[in-house]
Design a protein around this motif. Structure first.
Motif, PDB file in Angstrom:
ATOM      1  N   THR A   2      -4.437   2.838  -2.717  1.00 28.05           N
ATOM      2  CA  THR A   2      -3.920   3.294  -1.425  1.00 28.05           C
ATOM      3  C   THR A   2      -2.496   3.816  -1.576  1.00 28.05           C
ATOM      4  O   THR A   2      -2.112   4.810  -0.954  1.00 28.05           O
ATOM      5  CB  THR A   2      -3.981   2.148  -0.399  1.00 28.05           C
ATOM      6  OG1 THR A   2      -5.337   1.671  -0.319  1.00 28.05           O
ATOM      7  CG2 THR A   2      -3.533   2.611   0.976  1.00 28.05           C
ATOM      8  N   LEU A  22      -7.424   1.423   3.841  1.00 23.68           N
ATOM      9  CA  LEU A  22      -7.377   1.338   2.390  1.00 23.68           C
ATOM     10  C   LEU A  22      -8.125   2.528   1.808  1.00 23.68           C
ATOM     11  O   LEU A  22      -9.136   2.973   2.355  1.00 23.68           O
ATOM     12  CB  LEU A  22      -8.012   0.044   1.893  1.00 23.68           C
ATOM     13  CG  LEU A  22      -7.314  -1.260   2.294  1.00 23.68           C
ATOM     14  CD1 LEU A  22      -8.126  -2.453   1.813  1.00 23.68           C
ATOM     15  CD2 LEU A  22      -5.901  -1.321   1.735  1.00 23.68           C
ATOM     16  N   ALA A  23      -7.602   3.036   0.681  1.00 25.18           N
ATOM     17  CA  ALA A  23      -8.203   4.217   0.052  1.00 25.18           C
ATOM     18  C   ALA A  23      -8.689   3.885  -1.350  1.00 25.18           C
ATOM     19  O   ALA A  23      -8.074   3.082  -2.064  1.00 25.18           O
ATOM     20  CB  ALA A  23      -7.197   5.359  -0.007  1.00 25.18           C
ATOM     21  N   GLY A  24      -9.785   4.524  -1.750  1.00 24.58           N
ATOM     22  CA  GLY A  24     -10.331   4.366  -3.087  1.00 24.58           C
ATOM     23  C   GLY A  24     -10.457   5.700  -3.792  1.00 24.58           C
ATOM     24  O   GLY A  24     -10.086   6.754  -3.255  1.00 24.58           O
ATOM     25  N   PRO A  59      -7.623  -1.936  -4.677  1.00 24.57           N
ATOM     26  CA  PRO A  59      -7.524  -1.082  -3.492  1.00 24.57           C
ATOM     27  C   PRO A  59      -6.089  -0.919  -2.998  1.00 24.57           C
ATOM     28  O   PRO A  59      -5.742   0.115  -2.415  1.00 24.57           O
ATOM     29  CB  PRO A  59      -8.396  -1.797  -2.458  1.00 24.57           C
ATOM     30  CG  PRO A  59      -8.481  -3.210  -2.926  1.00 24.57           C
ATOM     31  CD  PRO A  59      -8.435  -3.145  -4.419  1.00 24.57           C
ATOM     32  N   TYR A 110      -4.082  -4.929   8.270  1.00 24.10           N
ATOM     33  CA  TYR A 110      -5.348  -4.936   7.542  1.00 24.10           C
ATOM     34  C   TYR A 110      -6.476  -5.328   8.488  1.00 24.10           C
ATOM     35  O   TYR A 110      -6.429  -6.381   9.126  1.00 24.10           O
ATOM     36  CB  TYR A 110      -5.277  -5.931   6.386  1.00 24.10           C
ATOM     37  CG  TYR A 110      -6.591  -6.174   5.687  1.00 24.10           C
ATOM     38  CD1 TYR A 110      -7.299  -5.131   5.094  1.00 24.10           C
ATOM     39  CD2 TYR A 110      -7.126  -7.463   5.616  1.00 24.10           C
ATOM     40  CE1 TYR A 110      -8.501  -5.361   4.445  1.00 24.10           C
ATOM     41  CE2 TYR A 110      -8.321  -7.713   4.955  1.00 24.10           C
ATOM     42  CZ  TYR A 110      -9.013  -6.659   4.370  1.00 24.10           C
ATOM     43  OH  TYR A 110     -10.205  -6.889   3.730  1.00 24.10           O
ATOM     44  N   ASN A 142     -12.987  -8.518  -7.263  1.00 24.60           N
ATOM     45  CA  ASN A 142     -13.072  -7.146  -6.765  1.00 24.60           C
ATOM     46  C   ASN A 142     -14.459  -6.577  -7.034  1.00 24.60           C
ATOM     47  O   ASN A 142     -15.040  -6.825  -8.095  1.00 24.60           O
ATOM     48  CB  ASN A 142     -12.003  -6.297  -7.463  1.00 24.60           C
ATOM     49  CG  ASN A 142     -12.012  -4.852  -7.010  1.00 24.60           C
ATOM     50  OD1 ASN A 142     -12.193  -4.566  -5.834  1.00 24.60           O
ATOM     51  ND2 ASN A 142     -11.820  -3.940  -7.946  1.00 24.60           N
ATOM     52  N   PHE A 172     -12.084   7.697   0.505  1.00 25.20           N
ATOM     53  CA  PHE A 172     -12.085   7.870  -0.949  1.00 25.20           C
ATOM     54  C   PHE A 172     -11.718   9.304  -1.300  1.00 25.20           C
ATOM     55  O   PHE A 172     -12.070  10.242  -0.574  1.00 25.20           O
ATOM     56  CB  PHE A 172     -13.478   7.575  -1.532  1.00 25.20           C
ATOM     57  CG  PHE A 172     -13.963   6.184  -1.257  1.00 25.20           C
ATOM     58  CD1 PHE A 172     -13.788   5.176  -2.185  1.00 25.20           C
ATOM     59  CD2 PHE A 172     -14.594   5.881  -0.054  1.00 25.20           C
ATOM     60  CE1 PHE A 172     -14.222   3.884  -1.924  1.00 25.20           C
ATOM     61  CE2 PHE A 172     -15.030   4.595   0.217  1.00 25.20           C
ATOM     62  CZ  PHE A 172     -14.845   3.598  -0.720  1.00 25.20           C
ATOM     63  N   ALA A 190     -13.727  -1.026  -5.573  1.00 25.92           N
ATOM     64  CA  ALA A 190     -13.399  -1.314  -4.175  1.00 25.92           C
ATOM     65  C   ALA A 190     -14.176  -0.409  -3.221  1.00 25.92           C
ATOM     66  O   ALA A 190     -13.597   0.341  -2.438  1.00 25.92           O
ATOM     67  CB  ALA A 190     -11.899  -1.183  -3.943  1.00 25.92           C
ATOM     68  N   CYS A 206     -13.454   0.253   0.685  1.00 21.06           N
ATOM     69  CA  CYS A 206     -12.310   0.983   1.242  1.00 21.06           C
ATOM     70  C   CYS A 206     -12.787   1.892   2.376  1.00 21.06           C
ATOM     71  O   CYS A 206     -13.980   2.182   2.522  1.00 21.06           O
ATOM     72  CB  CYS A 206     -11.630   1.812   0.156  1.00 21.06           C
ATOM     73  SG  CYS A 206     -10.657   0.835  -1.010  1.00 21.06           S
ATOM     74  N   ASP A 207     -11.841   2.351   3.161  1.00 18.48           N
ATOM     75  CA  ASP A 207     -12.179   3.180   4.327  1.00 18.48           C
ATOM     76  C   ASP A 207     -12.395   4.640   3.968  1.00 18.48           C
ATOM     77  O   ASP A 207     -13.241   5.319   4.567  1.00 18.48           O
ATOM     78  CB  ASP A 207     -11.056   3.071   5.365  1.00 18.48           C
ATOM     79  CG  ASP A 207     -10.848   1.633   5.816  1.00 18.48           C
ATOM     80  OD1 ASP A 207     -11.731   1.115   6.523  1.00 18.48           O
ATOM     81  OD2 ASP A 207      -9.821   1.034   5.453  1.00 18.48           O
ATOM     82  N   THR A 246       0.864  -1.185   0.000  1.00 13.36           N
ATOM     83  CA  THR A 246       0.000   0.000   0.000  1.00 13.36           C
ATOM     84  C   THR A 246       0.905   1.241   0.000  1.00 13.36           C
ATOM     85  O   THR A 246       1.689   1.435  -0.911  1.00 13.36           O
ATOM     86  CB  THR A 246      -0.986  -0.043   1.174  1.00 13.36           C
ATOM     87  OG1 THR A 246      -0.252  -0.324   2.388  1.00 13.36           O
ATOM     88  CG2 THR A 246      -2.025  -1.139   0.972  1.00 13.36           C
TER      89      THR A 246
END
Length: 551
Positions: free
Chosen positions: A135, A175-177, A131, A161, A262, A221, A215, A218-219, A99
């Motif tokens: 990230t 995780l970022a999208g 993802p 994770y 995914n 975006f 994704a 993800c947490d 990541t």
């Protein structure tokens, strides 16, 4: 039941292998300044090459995500359920630091090491890398909002994770999208209609529809929306600090050709809370920082897909007999296998060169930054385009077995076209090349400087570079509104890609690989499909470099 036949002349399993035991990769790792990371790259390769990881890949691809919009009593939950194998793949990639870890590593070559480990690991399964790659790519954009970066960047770079819906700042890793595309605009994000209204507390409220958000679990975006000051970029968490779900509603999951493990979603923002990055109206500039790094990621994934397909084809041909001889020993199959290997080695050489340019650019090297701006679009266009052709030819090497899911080849084949679409289709990438050539002459100078370093070593290469110089000069002198320039953009970018790949192979590759590439890609009478190499090449050496041995 009586026995009706014996099973023979079938290919044994590949077994546990090291996907990083790839001479082209390891040579590039050292060349681009990250030889210190070889042990870590091999660790990623051993994990990717294990029977266990291949089983995770099979299960994750075979059990697509399922959308749960509401709980049993009607509360909106907007959750996506994944097979446990997906979480094993994601968790392993995070623990490998794939990541945002290189952004927290001061060692020269950190981004090269990241690219090499990504190349080794992603050969096992491409879907979960979406993802992971986003990230990695989000950090430079996020740094344009220092307070947000200070809070989120350490978690994006963490090697932990934790799936599930929790406030992001309370999790051990994130995780970022990215959420840009709308149905009326596609790549033309200036046509976006999602609205952003500033609140009294300084946050914004977003309302609108997004056509593709990959994704969606993800947490956080990056989201593009129209603020009063113009198209702007925002950080939007899926769960708010108080634990409530943000008003980000998943409408449905896309039923895709590939990338089955995914989830990609259509979603609505209904007064969703978000925080501005940089200034209103800066959205396109901010998001392009992420897009350029995502383009590097998809280029690496495509090169990895080529490598996986080449290994499968060579392994099959080494153990399968037809017409009284092993396939690998038959002249026409040797032509095909060597051509597959040439394409793969050229792809990894360019992908790793781009990773090296990225590493040096983020450390302040302006020449490398200029080279990356042009060569990044060229590489993304060409390598991602070639992957589909390569996957089809590799599948054919396995005959009917290659068309069956058990072989793993259909998954590679379905995945191949995606990266050519992702982060801008081929036309978008080609137009980006024209834009950079027109607006940033220093990028063309840096690119041509890269080519000049190999001039004089191969007559075929010298002729190709001379032709390319003429074509580039014509484009630079043309009116940017001339439709003929745009009409020929793909051909120009192809010439550029072949020239820079040949330059790298001539200077750094195995002589047999460089000779084969120049003979088959730069000569005017070259064949139009793989497996049309001219006579007289050292195909045995090329094929041998492509074969993986058991770990």
């Amino acid at each position: 039941m009586s026995a009706t036949h014996d099973v023979f002349n079938q290919v044994p399993p590949l077994g546990d292998v090291d996907t990083a035991a790839d001479p082209a990769l390891l040579e590039a790792l050292h060349r681009e300044g990250a030889g210190w990371a070889e042990a870590d790259v091999h660790a990623a390769g051993l994990l990717a090459g294990s029977e266990q990881a291949r089983e995770w890949a099979r299960l994750a691809d075979g059990h697509s995500p399922v959308l749960r919009t509401h709980d049993r009593v009607g509360h909106r939950i907007d959750e996506v359920e994944f097979h446990p194998a997906w979480h094993e793949l994601i968790g392993t990639a995070v623990r490998l630091g794939l990541t945002a870890a290189p952004w927290r590593d001061d060692r020269p070559g950190a981004h090269v090491a990241h690219a090499a480990a990504t190349y080794a690991w992603s050969q096992v399964e491409a879907g979960h890398m979406c993802p992971i790659g986003m990230t990695y790519a989000v950090v430079p954009s996020l740094r344009q909002a220092p307070e947000l970066a200070a809070a989120y960047e350490p978690l994006l770079a963490a090697r932990e994770y934790e799936p599930g819906s929790r406030p992001p700042l309370g999790k051990p890793g994130l995780l970022a999208g990215m959420s840009m595309t709308e149905k009326q605009g596609g790549s033309d994000v200036r046509a976006n209609t999602t609205r952003a209204v500033r609140s009294a507390d300084g946050s914004y409220r977003l309302t609108g529809h997004k056509w593709f958000t990959s994704a969606p679990m993800c947490d956080v975006f990056l989201v593009l929306a129209q603020a009063p000051g113009g198209l702007s970029c925002f950080l939007l968490p899926r769960v708010l600090p108080d634990g409530t779900h943000n008003r980000m509603h998943l409408q449905r999951l896309k039923d895709k050709l590939g990338n089955r493990s995914n989830a990609s979603a259509e979603l609505e923002y209904d007064d969703a809370a978000a925080w501005l990055i940089a200034e209103e109206g800066d959205g396109l500039r901010v998001i392009m920082e992420m897009v350029n790094l995502s383009r590097l990621a998809v280029t690496i994934w495509s090169a990895a897909g080529m490598r996986a397909a080449t290994v499968a084809a060579v392994h099959h041909a080494t153990h399968r007999q037809a017409f009284g001889a092993y396939l690998r020993d038959q002249p026409l199959m040797r032509n095909v296998l060597a051509d597959l290997a040439l394409e793969s080695e050229a792809a990894v050489a360019l992908a790793m060169r781009l990773a090296g340019a990225t590493d040096r650019a983020v450390r302040g090297d302006r020449t490398e930054a200029a080279f990356r701006r042009l060569a990044g679009a060229v590489g993304k266009y060409w390598i991602c385009k070639r992957t589909s052709i390569h996957a089809a030819e590799a599948l054919e090497c396995l005959g009917g077995n290659g068309y069956v899911e058990d072989s793993g080849m259909p998954r590679l084949y379905r995945e191949a076209p995606l990266n050519s679409v992702w982060e801008g289709s081929g036309n978008v990438a080609a137009l980006d090349v024209l834009r950079v050539l027109r607006r940033e002459p220093e990028a063309a100078v840096a690119f041509l400087g890269e080519l000049d370093d190999a001039v004089g070593a191969d007559r075929r290469y010298d002729s190709a570079v001379a032709r390319l110089r003429t074509d580039l000069a014509a484009v630079a002198a043309a009116d940017p509104r001339d439709p003929g320039v745009q009409f020929g953009a793909r051909r120009l970018v192809e010439q550029m890609a072949l020239a820079v790949q040949a330059s790298l192979l001539i200077r750094h590759g195995h002589p047999a690989v460089a000779d084969g590439f120049c003979a088959s890609r730069l000569d005017a009478d070259r064949g139009q499909v793989l497996g049309t190499l001219p006579a007289g090449l050292d195909v045995g050496t090329v094929i041998e470099r492509a074969q993986l041995k058991s770990a």
